[in-house]
Design an enzyme around this catalytic site. Sequence first.
Site, PDB file in Angstrom:
ATOM      1  N   CYS A  88       0.838  -1.209   0.000  1.00  0.00           N
ATOM      2  CA  CYS A  88       0.000   0.000   0.000  1.00  0.00           C
ATOM      3  C   CYS A  88       0.871   1.256   0.000  1.00  0.00           C
ATOM      4  CB  CYS A  88      -0.912  -0.030   1.222  1.00  0.00           C
ATOM      5  SG  CYS A  88      -1.662   1.548   1.644  1.00  0.00           S
TER       6      CYS A  88
ATOM      7  N   CYS B  59     -12.033 -23.597  36.267  1.00  0.00           N
ATOM      8  CA  CYS B  59     -10.749 -23.749  35.562  1.00  0.00           C
ATOM      9  C   CYS B  59     -10.178 -22.387  35.169  1.00  0.00           C
ATOM     10  CB  CYS B  59     -10.966 -24.633  34.342  1.00  0.00           C
ATOM     11  SG  CYS B  59      -9.680 -24.522  33.091  1.00  0.00           S
TER      12      CYS B  59
ATOM     13  N   CYS C 154      -9.711 -21.908  31.453  1.00  0.00           N
ATOM     14  CA  CYS C 154     -11.007 -21.676  30.795  1.00  0.00           C
ATOM     15  C   CYS C 154     -11.421 -20.218  30.931  1.00  0.00           C
ATOM     16  CB  CYS C 154     -12.087 -22.571  31.399  1.00  0.00           C
ATOM     17  SG  CYS C 154     -11.728 -24.341  31.331  1.00  0.00           S
TER      18      CYS C 154
END
Length: 452
Positions: A56, A197, A200
């Site tokens: 670009c 957890c 998690c």
Amino acid sequence: QICSLFKRVLGCSLVLSVQALYSSNDDVIELNPSNFNREVIQSDSLWLVEFYAPWCGHCQSLAPEWKKAATALKGIVKIGAIDADQHKSLAGQYSIRGFPTIKIFGGNKNKPEEYQGGRSSQAIVDGAMNALRTLVKDRLSGKAGGSSYSKQSGSGGSGGSGGGSKKDVVELTDDNFDKMVLDSDDVWLVEFFAPWCGHCKNLEPEWAAAATAVKEQTKGKVRLGAVDATVHQGLSSRYGIRGFPTIKVFRKGEEPEDYQGGRSRGDIIERALDLFSDNAPAPEVLEILNEDVLKKTCEDSQLCVIAVLPHILDTGASGRNSYLEVMMNMAEKYKKKMWGWLWTEAGAQMDLEASLGIGGFGYPAMAAINTRKMKFALLRGSFSETGIHEFLRELSVGRGSTSTLGSGTMPKIHSVDAWDGKDGQVSRLYGRDFPISHRQVLGSASTHTQRI
């Protein structure tokens, strides 16, 4: 003007060589899907992040100013850059539509603001300091804390905000799993988690953000779900879940497979898009019947591959079908690129042929066109799967010569009848035999043609 994001495939591939805009010697921090979450999202610092493409021109002009600003702001505001042409998952996640795009990641890292200031180093420094003052003022008033990431991960369950929406993560249970996942034609990435957890909880905002991005980019054909394995123990037992979080990929009619990718939103999105491409049908190989067919196919694709096939009287239906079969096989091979595939009969679109420099000989011929840059490259090798593959492979790694399309605009496209799938015919006119096809083209395509 801003360089269009959709130039990213051919805009990159039709440039012979592209130098990286930033290096490890600069004070600009190079970002990618592997480090973005750690460096930016979990950071308490204010970040200005540039999304750029190496090809670009505007990005190339900005680079020295961006480096100066990074040096001036070192230790005060962090200045980063992402090669969005290489890391498309991050660009898609933040809905980048043009290059360069600069975003400010302040108090709420999950809702970055668009930088609207000037592109000089001084303007960038001024913009950064204004954003920093706002951030400090908000912290004094209690409106903003440090990293918002830690706040998003505080609750268990299926998803969090983290730049996405919790509702985009489908809550799966023993009761709805078979109907939602196994009976679906969609591809599913399913997280098995436990609320207690820690890993998690860290995954939660990433999973939610990925779910939103994947839903948008695949139009719902790839879904992200979550199972609380401590509640729905039947599912956990069925799939042999031994640790948390465990992510599995489900495709209809196939055994589930373990997800082996990274756990950042960028990694998850990238894998989901690969799964989407794997299951997507190959693009159609369309005959150029009118301007709308060419315009829609090329505007919706980063690259148009156009074949000019011999006149029907030169090949017959079987010969033409063999050429089309080669194109269909290559469209299947390159379907992840989401390119457009078109064909026309020699002599039917003479303006198009002239703009490509094909001009009445050398059929079958093929060109790869970037309609946004009005650049094209011609197939120089054989019209075969091997020859076309080598042609397209060279383009995709930035090799091969290119030319400007005609006068820099799309040529006139004539409206024609669709090929009926049959051999051409010979008719008698004024006592002489003339070959005609479904388009009533006078003469063979291997010689000069004109309409009657």
